[in-house]
Design a protein around this motif. Structure first.
Motif, PDB file in Angstrom:
ATOM      1  N   ARG A   1       0.740  -1.328  -0.097  1.00  0.00           N
ATOM      2  CA  ARG A   1       0.193  -0.049   0.070  1.00  0.00           C
ATOM      3  C   ARG A   1       1.075   1.240   0.043  1.00  0.00           C
TER       4      ARG A   1
ATOM      5  N   ILE B   1       2.169   2.956  -3.035  1.00  0.00           N
ATOM      6  CA  ILE B   1       1.357   3.575  -4.223  1.00  0.00           C
ATOM      7  C   ILE B   1       0.547   4.777  -3.506  1.00  0.00           C
ATOM      8  N   THR B   2       0.390   4.644  -2.241  1.00  0.00           N
ATOM      9  CA  THR B   2      -0.122   5.742  -1.534  1.00  0.00           C
ATOM     10  C   THR B   2       0.551   6.447  -0.434  1.00  0.00           C
TER      11      THR B   2
ATOM     12  N   LEU C   1      -1.639   9.007   3.131  1.00  0.00           N
ATOM     13  CA  LEU C   1      -2.917   9.176   2.362  1.00  0.00           C
ATOM     14  C   LEU C   1      -3.420   7.641   2.530  1.00  0.00           C
ATOM     15  N   THR C   2      -2.258   6.413   2.605  1.00  0.00           N
ATOM     16  CA  THR C   2      -2.856   5.196   2.882  1.00  0.00           C
ATOM     17  C   THR C   2      -3.770   5.158   3.969  1.00  0.00           C
TER      18      THR C   2
ATOM     19  N   LEU D   1      -7.337   6.606   3.514  1.00  0.00           N
ATOM     20  CA  LEU D   1      -8.143   5.972   2.852  1.00  0.00           C
ATOM     21  C   LEU D   1      -8.817   4.732   3.391  1.00  0.00           C
TER      22      LEU D   1
ATOM     23  N   GLU E   1      -2.838  16.960  -1.475  1.00  0.00           N
ATOM     24  CA  GLU E   1      -1.981  15.964  -2.153  1.00  0.00           C
ATOM     25  C   GLU E   1      -2.792  15.167  -3.108  1.00  0.00           C
ATOM     26  N   ILE E   2      -4.109  14.844  -2.829  1.00  0.00           N
ATOM     27  CA  ILE E   2      -5.303  14.282  -3.623  1.00  0.00           C
ATOM     28  C   ILE E   2      -5.392  15.328  -5.185  1.00  0.00           C
TER      29      ILE E   2
ATOM     30  N   ARG F   1      -2.424  14.964  -7.469  1.00  0.00           N
ATOM     31  CA  ARG F   1      -2.157  13.786  -8.121  1.00  0.00           C
ATOM     32  C   ARG F   1      -2.331  13.836  -9.476  1.00  0.00           C
TER      33      ARG F   1
ATOM     34  N   ILE G   1      -8.660   6.754  -6.475  1.00  0.00           N
ATOM     35  CA  ILE G   1      -7.439   6.335  -5.939  1.00  0.00           C
ATOM     36  C   ILE G   1      -7.557   5.110  -5.441  1.00  0.00           C
TER      37      ILE G   1
ATOM     38  N   ARG H   1      -5.165   2.008  -6.645  1.00  0.00           N
ATOM     39  CA  ARG H   1      -4.421   1.172  -5.805  1.00  0.00           C
ATOM     40  C   ARG H   1      -4.635  -0.186  -5.853  1.00  0.00           C
TER      41      ARG H   1
END
Ligand SMILES: NC(=O)c1ccc[n+]([C@@H]2O[C@H](COP(=O)([O-])OP(=O)(O)OC[C@H]3O[C@@H](n4cnc5c(N)ncnc54)[C@H](O)[C@@H]3O)[C@@H](O)[C@H]2O)c1
Length: 300
Positions: free
Chosen positions: A221, A224-225, A229-230, A233, A267-268, A271, A282, A286
């Motif tokens: 994870r 990727i994020t 951010l992980t 989510l 951040e989002i 992207r 996202i 992911r």
């Protein structure tokens, strides 16, 4: 445009290959025999071709953009950006900057690959301290995109220009706004190393299992994020709802989580489209990317 790499070992050689593959005229300076440096660089290009990072033709073209020299003047004259990758010794690095700045004046940015020395120390006593920054890469530097840029004593325009150049070399620069030990990523790596060793030494699990616990779980994870951010989510509503979900009532924790939530929103928004710009997109990106990686591990 000419970029110069001073010190062409494990780190300098890899970054020089990235620069040439992105079309820069690249000058490589080392105390070693240029033929030996050339052989090392050919070795890196071979890895790039074998791993599919570039074609043989691209590697040949990039190699033709490179010059190899033991003459510092020849190496740095006319360069707009100089990546210093000599061994991790403060006096050696400072002496190298003195030689370089006597030749280029304040016309070139010097970025140090140092992992441990603060930019204020590196630039102490330099002719043009505001042109010296840290640009900290990660091994293997020819494939890992991350560069930590740090230079609180440098001009903002120097930082901006360095970021632009790294991006144009295919790298992913991040800004470390303060001088802190380990800059950004190594602090995290060292904490994970310490806790991993503790888990093994306390008899919690084997070395193999602590590594698998990262490789087949959070590591996938995080690739990727990232980390924040992980985590965001993982809770509907992200950090703004975290305290409610986990029953925290401390107003300071709630305030901190809201500050992080604002950062996650930014951040989002920043992207790239293909990586998803909404929580739903996202998550789709992911999951697809994790499956792609696991196919390489023959898990699907
Ligand atoms: N190895 C890593 O994982 C890593 C990761 C990030 C940053 N760094 C940093 O990158 C820098 C270089 O590390 P490395 O691992 O590439 O070292 P290295 O030993 O592989 O390469 C150093 C190169 O510098 C050359 N050199 C020595 N003295 C010189 C001089 N006076 N002028 C020009 N060249 C000279 C050497 O011949 C050698 O080719 C260090 O500051 C290190 O902290 C290393």
């Amino acid at each position: 445009m000419k970029l110069s790499f001073v010190g062409t070992g494990m780190i300098g050689g890899g970054l020089a290959v990235n620069a040439a593959l992105h079309g820069y005229d690249v000058s490589l300076y080392d105390l070693l025999d240029p033929e030996k440096v050339k052989t090392n660089i050919r070795g890196i290009f071979n890895i790039m071709v074998e791993s599919g990072a570039c074609t043989e033709q691209e590697a040949e073209k990039a190699m033709s953009l490179m010059t190899f020299t033991q003459n510092i003047k020849e190496a740095v004259e006319g360069a707009v950006f100089i990546q210093e990758c000599v061994p991790e010794r403060l006096e050696l690095k400072q002496e190298t900057y003195r030689k370089i700045q006597e030749i280029v004046g304040d016309n070139a940015i010097i970025a140090s690959s140092t992992s441990t020395i603060f930019p204020s120390k590196l630039s102490d006593g330099a002719l043009f301290p505001n042109k010296i920054i840290v640009g900290h890469p990660f091994n293997p530097s020819y494939v890992l995109p991350l560069i930590e840029v740090c230079g609180p004593q440098a001009d903002m325009s120097t930082i901006d220009e360095a970021v632009k150049i790294y991006k144009s070399m295919g790298k992913e620069p991040v800004i470390c706004k303060k001088e802190v030990n380990g800059f950004i990523a190594n602090i995290l790596s060292l904490m994970v190393k310490d806790m991993s060793m503790k888990a093994v030494l306390d008899g919690v699990c084997s070395v193999e299992d602590i590594d698998k616990a990262i490789m087949y779980g959070p590591g996938l994870r995080m690739a990727i994020t990232g980390q924040l951010l992980t985590m965001s989510l993982g809770v509907p509503g992200g950090f703004r709802e975290m305290s409610a979900k986990y029953g925290h009532t401390d107003p300071e924790i709630i305030r901190q989580e809201c500050e992080i939530a604002d950062g996650v929103d930014a951040e989002i928004e920043n992207r790239e489209e293909f990586m998803g710009r909404t929580v739903e997109d996202i998550i789709k990106f992911r999951d697809k990317t994790i499956v792609d990686i696991l196919k390489l591990y023959r898990k699907f």
